[in-house]
Design a protein around this motif. Structure first.
Motif, PDB file in Angstrom:
ATOM      1  N   ASP A 137       0.855  -1.194   0.000  1.00  0.00           N
ATOM      2  CA  ASP A 137       0.000   0.000   0.000  1.00  0.00           C
ATOM      3  C   ASP A 137       0.886   1.237   0.000  1.00  0.00           C
ATOM      4  OD1 ASP A 137      -1.996  -1.844   0.445  1.00  0.00           O
ATOM      5  OD2 ASP A 137      -2.647  -1.019   2.356  1.00  0.00           O
ATOM      6  N   SER A 145      -5.341   5.789  -0.868  1.00  0.00           N
ATOM      7  CA  SER A 145      -4.138   4.971  -1.051  1.00  0.00           C
ATOM      8  C   SER A 145      -4.197   4.241  -2.387  1.00  0.00           C
ATOM      9  CB  SER A 145      -3.990   3.949   0.082  1.00  0.00           C
ATOM     10  OG  SER A 145      -5.013   2.992   0.025  1.00  0.00           O
ATOM     11  N   LEU A 146      -3.033   3.891  -2.866  1.00  0.00           N
ATOM     12  CA  LEU A 146      -2.883   3.000  -4.013  1.00  0.00           C
ATOM     13  C   LEU A 146      -2.356   1.685  -3.455  1.00  0.00           C
ATOM     14  CD1 LEU A 146      -1.025   5.415  -6.454  1.00  0.00           C
ATOM     15  CD2 LEU A 146      -3.460   4.840  -6.467  1.00  0.00           C
TER      16      LEU A 146
END
Length: 186
Positions: A137, A145-146
């Motif tokens: 993350d 978040s990605l």
């Protein structure tokens, strides 16, 4: 007519780096037309009025350091439902499962590793599965978040676990008994 019901309770404890939880639930199936959500479906083999599924879970999490956390969960299900003739849902049969996970945080990033073991259903050999997951993350903000996550499920020779919220019936699931599945999540 016999009414079905569901009741559940849980307790949680948090102190410093330790978090613990204990939960219990009980589903009792009633007869169709009794006016409740928990009814034995018409024609469903093996599920009858008065049948029940009981489950308890115990979980613990511990912050080893500010950057590293370990988690563990144990679940035990008991059921009075007999295995249907052609297909079955392993969440309707008794079994024990456990889960271990770790998270390492650094800056705006987390690296995660998890392992799950779904035990055999009561009275049925080779119906368990194992899953490993690895994730990353990256936090853009507190709420955004990605992430990327890879999971692999290894079914026992008579198990049909797939990537969904529960083990499903053999007829409804495209998973072949004993198959190993893997998936990447973004």
């Amino acid at each position: 007519l016999q009414k079905g019901h569901l009741w559940a309770m849980d307790g949680e404890y948090k102190s410093g780096p330790l978090y613990a939880a204990l939960a219990y639930s009980n589903i009792k199936y009633g007869t169709t037309g009794a006016g409740t959500a928990y009814t034995a479906a018409a024609g469903a083999t093996g599920v009858g009025a008065g049948d029940s599924i009981k489950a308890w879970k115990a979980g613990v999490g511990y912050d080893i350091t500010d950057a590293f956390r370990l988690n563990a969960v144990y679940e035990h299900l008991t059921s009075s439902i007999a295995k249907p003739i052609a297909t079955w849902d392993s969440n309707m049969l008794g079994r024990s499962d456990w889960y271990l996970a770790g998270v390492y945080k650094f800056g705006s990033d987390d690296v995660k590793l998890a392992y799950t073991n779904a035990g055999n259903t009561d009275g049925h050999a080779n119906t368990g599965a194992k899953m490993i997951g690895v994730g990353y993350d990256h936090y853009l903000s507190k709420r955004t978040s990605l992430y990327v996550q890879y999971n692999k499920i290894s079914n026992d020779s008579d198990a049909y676990y797939g990537f969904n919220t529960q083990a499903t019936t053999a007829a409804a699931e495209t998973t072949v008994a004993g198959a190993s599945l893997s998936g990447l999540l973004f």
